[in-house]
Design an enzyme around this catalytic site. Structure first.
Site, PDB file in Angstrom:
ATOM      1  N   ASP A   1     -43.157   8.971 -40.074  1.00  0.00           N
ATOM      2  CA  ASP A   1     -43.059  10.375 -40.479  1.00  0.00           C
ATOM      3  C   ASP A   1     -43.960  11.246 -39.602  1.00  0.00           C
ATOM      4  O   ASP A   1     -44.658  12.135 -40.086  1.00  0.00           O
ATOM      5  CB  ASP A   1     -43.427  10.536 -41.957  1.00  0.00           C
ATOM      6  CG  ASP A   1     -42.913  11.853 -42.548  1.00  0.00           C
ATOM      7  OD1 ASP A   1     -41.977  12.438 -41.964  1.00  0.00           O
ATOM      8  OD2 ASP A   1     -43.447  12.287 -43.580  1.00  0.00           O
TER       9      ASP A   1
ATOM     10  N   GLY B   1     -50.010  16.629 -50.607  1.00  0.00           N
ATOM     11  CA  GLY B   1     -49.590  15.759 -49.523  1.00  0.00           C
ATOM     12  C   GLY B   1     -48.204  15.231 -49.774  1.00  0.00           C
ATOM     13  O   GLY B   1     -47.472  15.731 -50.631  1.00  0.00           O
ATOM     14  N   GLY B   2     -47.824  14.184 -49.037  1.00  0.00           N
ATOM     15  CA  GLY B   2     -46.480  13.640 -49.146  1.00  0.00           C
ATOM     16  C   GLY B   2     -46.158  13.142 -50.535  1.00  0.00           C
ATOM     17  O   GLY B   2     -45.032  13.263 -50.999  1.00  0.00           O
ATOM     18  N   MET B   3     -47.162  12.561 -51.251  1.00  0.00           N
ATOM     19  CA  MET B   3     -46.870  12.009 -52.573  1.00  0.00           C
ATOM     20  C   MET B   3     -47.968  12.324 -53.580  1.00  0.00           C
ATOM     21  O   MET B   3     -48.212  11.555 -54.496  1.00  0.00           O
ATOM     22  CB  MET B   3     -46.691  10.490 -52.480  1.00  0.00           C
ATOM     23  CG  MET B   3     -45.377  10.072 -51.866  1.00  0.00           C
ATOM     24  SD  MET B   3     -45.211   8.288 -51.824  1.00  0.00           S
ATOM     25  CE  MET B   3     -46.454   7.857 -50.625  1.00  0.00           C
TER      26      MET B   3
ATOM     27  N   GLY C   1     -54.553  21.149 -51.623  1.00  0.00           N
ATOM     28  CA  GLY C   1     -53.121  21.312 -51.391  1.00  0.00           C
ATOM     29  C   GLY C   1     -52.372  20.107 -51.898  1.00  0.00           C
ATOM     30  O   GLY C   1     -52.839  19.395 -52.793  1.00  0.00           O
TER      31      GLY C   1
ATOM     32  N   VAL D   1     -53.964  17.048 -53.537  1.00  0.00           N
ATOM     33  CA  VAL D   1     -55.181  16.748 -52.792  1.00  0.00           C
ATOM     34  C   VAL D   1     -56.281  17.692 -53.271  1.00  0.00           C
ATOM     35  O   VAL D   1     -56.085  18.913 -53.323  1.00  0.00           O
ATOM     36  CB  VAL D   1     -54.966  16.896 -51.276  1.00  0.00           C
ATOM     37  CG1 VAL D   1     -56.228  16.475 -50.523  1.00  0.00           C
ATOM     38  CG2 VAL D   1     -53.778  16.052 -50.819  1.00  0.00           C
TER      39      VAL D   1
ATOM     40  N   LYS E   1     -56.828  12.251 -53.082  1.00  0.00           N
ATOM     41  CA  LYS E   1     -55.381  12.428 -53.209  1.00  0.00           C
ATOM     42  C   LYS E   1     -54.913  11.674 -54.440  1.00  0.00           C
ATOM     43  O   LYS E   1     -54.982  10.444 -54.491  1.00  0.00           O
ATOM     44  CB  LYS E   1     -54.673  11.912 -51.958  1.00  0.00           C
ATOM     45  CG  LYS E   1     -53.170  12.138 -51.957  1.00  0.00           C
ATOM     46  CD  LYS E   1     -52.581  11.751 -50.600  1.00  0.00           C
ATOM     47  CE  LYS E   1     -51.098  12.007 -50.541  1.00  0.00           C
ATOM     48  NZ  LYS E   1     -50.539  11.671 -49.222  1.00  0.00           N
TER      49      LYS E   1
END
Length: 730
Positions: free
Chosen positions: A130, A17-19, A15, A22, A37
């Site tokens: 976050d 992630g934030g930045m 998937g 992955v 990641k």
């Protein structure tokens, strides 16, 4: 995607992630499976992006905790950068909550270790910034892990504050985070207010975000939501979410207190750190949650009339007024069920055991007190008593001037909440502390007016009006006095045979306009205008305004109750039933709402259940007020519904013999007779009360109890007679 990255074999996508993306990968040296990641190739040159990516690895690598995703490495391969982390199998909390809220036991299993993990991160000098459901992972083995430290800030361990980096939120959605320069960091629906405003942060910012996450775990709904980022931010900064227990009754009081305290707008009012929050979760009485399907009972309180100890007998109004104002303040506290003035004041002047009072009023605790007034000085004593054992939970004596009277009322209300272990929301605290007028003299006149208003007779109404006028002379912008005058005029107009009704209507409209000029957005103003439209029989507009008043102030009983009556007159029985139910929830001991709701449900499957509940409330009320003819009139209809002809006949005839029975109360006797098929006697009563001045054709047109009479020509004649009376009185 290349099949390898450094010494890692890429096995498949997981998937984003934030930045970064992955991927599932295998370490060719150690043979273990990992999550890789990768920072997107086209993002590596963007200002600050690589630094944030590096900081995520650096932040999380400092944290060796079983509930934080482990970071193994940070590396570069051919100009691209990656974080190597623990591979987790399962789903994140956001995906789980998409299927609904968690069971209370599951919340406990997840929330406590996550709170401990955040507290550990803080102790190591890492603020997450976050915290949200999307960054909490639920592994297949049942372990919760915190993810994504991409927005984390490194500080010295136990440092008090840190500055936010320059980035801005671009979306209010579940993955809204920072990508632009010059704003704040985090996900807007879960940000602390200070984070949304770009201010310096400390551990209490994560406390707020975790509280918002707890709220969503408990309710399945976001605490702060809206169609746009501006709407979400406005809610975050200025509004409290609906209490979790209002959305889901089985939420334990201990858990709700943790949620409310965590999400205080002012960080000084939150838990001091995550250690304190985690400790509160562990110490909370989670066993209070009932089994599925059971009903959670709120803590219930009765405020007895304060004893009048002044030398001047005319100061009785002040003692009664203090008790009434404290009732109004406590009614603003969501988790507290407050017995109405009508019920609690039945014990005025009666010296009875607290246990007997508690049993009669069906409450857990009782507040009693006394007032001694001398000139501008006042002494108020109050005691909060546990009904079960007579133990004093709290007591205090206040020696103040009249200028401090509002502070005393606030302190009493907040002390009661504290003694009952109820954490107030920001809005509840602000509502309690609101000062209605700066004039002590105006307030005294207002209390006198309420004292006379509650005597409920035409002579006392005139005295009440003169007191409200005097209050407004002292403070022309005293909104409660204005609203009370409008309410008073509506009572004259709707319930009493007044000759010049047009004059009353004009006065009420002028007062409503004054309220509009002072506070156009207040519930009292909408309520005042609603009453004026009701006077003019403009039901749709009146209902709209009553509903708006109830939306502004959900605890405004009068808005729900009168709105329901207007809806019923307008033939909106479904709306009326709903609003009567809301009124009942606010004042469960007030019998009229439940009785009238049963009328709206004639022929519906739940009618019998509602009638039984109404009868139970009525019988408790009549034990306290045996001469309440209105209540006896409603009780007659309950007997008739149950088919008890003997009790219906006996009580119906008793009410007709009484000289002090208002014509409107006899209307209920007629309804009971109709239900049993006694049409001739019902018509006899109806024509008599119309002759005596009663009449509401809109109510007759919509009342289901009248259905058996509608085909009888006499019913049309009854309506015509009422309309003639209305024309004569304007």
């Amino acid at each position: 995607m290349e099949r390898t990255f450094a010494h890692y074999e890429i096995l498949g996508a997981i998937g984003a992630g934030g930045m970064g993306e992955v991927w599932k990968a295998r370490d060719s040296r150690l043979g273990r499976l990992v999550a890789l990641k990768l920072l997107p190739e086209d993002a590596c040159d963007e200002d600050g992006t690589l630094e944030r990516f590096r900081r995520e690895a650096q932040s999380a690598s400092r944290l060796n905790h079983p509930n934080i995703c482990t970071i193994y490495d940070f590396l570069e391969d051919d100009g691209r950068f990656a974080i190597v982390m623990e591979l987790l199998e399962g789903e994140n909390l956001q995906d789980r909550l998409a299927r609904g809220p968690l069971a209370v036991d599951d919340m406990l299993r997840i929330a406590v270790p996550v709170a401990d993990a955040i507290a550990f991160a803080h102790s190591q000098g890492v603020l997450h910034r976050d915290i949200k459901p999307g960054n909490i992972f639920l592994s297949q083995s049942g372990i919760a892990k915190i993810l994504d430290f991409g927005l984390a800030k490194l500080t010295e361990p136990n440092a008090n504050t840190l500055s936010s980096i320059d980035a801005t939120v671009v979306s209010p959605g579940p993955d809204a985070s920072l990508t632009q320069m010059g704003g704040t960091v985090g996900t807007v629906s879960y940000m602390s207010p200070e984070q949304a405003l770009g201010r310096d942060l400390d551990a209490r910012s994560d406390v707020f975000s975790f509280g918002a996450t707890l709220y969503e775990m408990a309710t399945g709904q976001r605490a702060f939501d809206g169609p746009t980022m501006a709407a979400v931010t406005d809610a975050l900064l200025h509004r409290d979410p609906v209490r979790a227990s209002e959305l889901r009754s089985e939420i334990p009081a201990g858990l709700e207190n943790v949620i409310v305290k965590s999400m205080q707008k002012d960080r000084e009012d939150r838990f001091e750190d995550m250690h304190a929050l985690a400790r509160a979760l562990k110490e909370a009485d989670w066993s209070e949650a009932p089994k599925k399907g059971a009903k959670t009972e709120k803590t219930s309180i009765a405020v007895l009339p304060f004893r009048h100890m002044s030398a001047d007998a005319d100061d009785e109004y002040f003692a009664d007024g203090m008790a009434e104002e404290i009732i109004n303040s406590l009614a603003k506290i969501g988790p507290l069920r407050v017995v109405s003035r009508t019920s609690s004041f039945a014990f005025k002047g009666r010296d009875e055991d607290i246990r007997e009072i508690g049993s009669a009023l069906d409450v857990n605790v009782v507040l009693e007190g006394s007032v001694r007034k001398s000139g501008n000085r006042v002494r108020i004593t109050s005691q909060l008593i546990n009904v079960e054992d007579g133990y004093h939970l709290w007591s205090e004596r206040f020696d103040r001037t009249m200028d401090d009277i509002f502070a005393v009322q606030d302190e009493i209300a907040e002390s009661i909440a504290k003694a009952l272990e109820i954490v107030l929301t920001n809005e509840e605290r602000e509502a309690i502390r609101e000062i209605p007028t700066d004039s002590a003299e105006a307030y005294e006149y207002y209390l006198r007016g309420r004292f006379y208003l509650w005597k409920l007779n035409p002579e006392s109404f005139l005295m009440a009006d003169s007191m409200f006028r005097a209050a407004l002379k002292e403070d022309p912008e005293f909104l409660l006095a204005l609203a009370s005058r409008v309410e008073l005029y509506s009572w004259f107009y709707l319930w009493l045979p007044v000759e010049d009704k047009r004059s009353l209507q004009s006065k009420a409209e002028e007062l409503a306009r004054q309220s509009q000029e002072i506070a156009p957005d207040r519930a009292e103003t909408r309520f005042a205008f609603a009453l004026t439209h009701w006077m003019k029989q403009e039901h749709a507009k009146a209902l709209q305004l009553f509903q708006e008043a109830a939306e502004i102030d959900p605890g405004y009983w009068e808005a729900h109750f009168y709105g329901a009556r207007v809806a019923m007159e307008g033939g909106r029985l479904d709306v009326a039933a709903m609003m009567f139910e809301q009124a009942y929830r606010i004042r469960p001991d007030e019998y009229q709402a439940m009785c009238l709701r049963s009328t709206c449900l004639r022929g519906e499957p739940e009618e019998a259940k509602v009638v039984a509940e109404a009868k139970k409330i009525l019988e408790r009320h009549i034990r306290l007020h045996p001469d309440d003819n209105r209540a006896l009139g409603f009780l007659v209809t309950c007997y008739a519904f149950e088919g008890d002809e003997e009790e219906t006949r006996a009580l119906g005839e008793e009410l007709q013999r009484r000289s002090d029975v208002d014509a409107g109360f006899l209307y209920n006797v007629a309804c009971a007779y109709i239900h049993l098929g006694w049409k001739e006697e019902a018509f006899e009563i109806l024509f008599k009360i119309v002759k005596d001045g009663w009449g509401n054709p809109e109510w007759l047109d919509s009342d289901p109890d009248m259905d058996p009479l509608r085909d009888d020509p006499r019913f049309g004649g009854l309506i015509d007679e009422i309309k003639k009376n209305r024309e004569r009185t304007g």
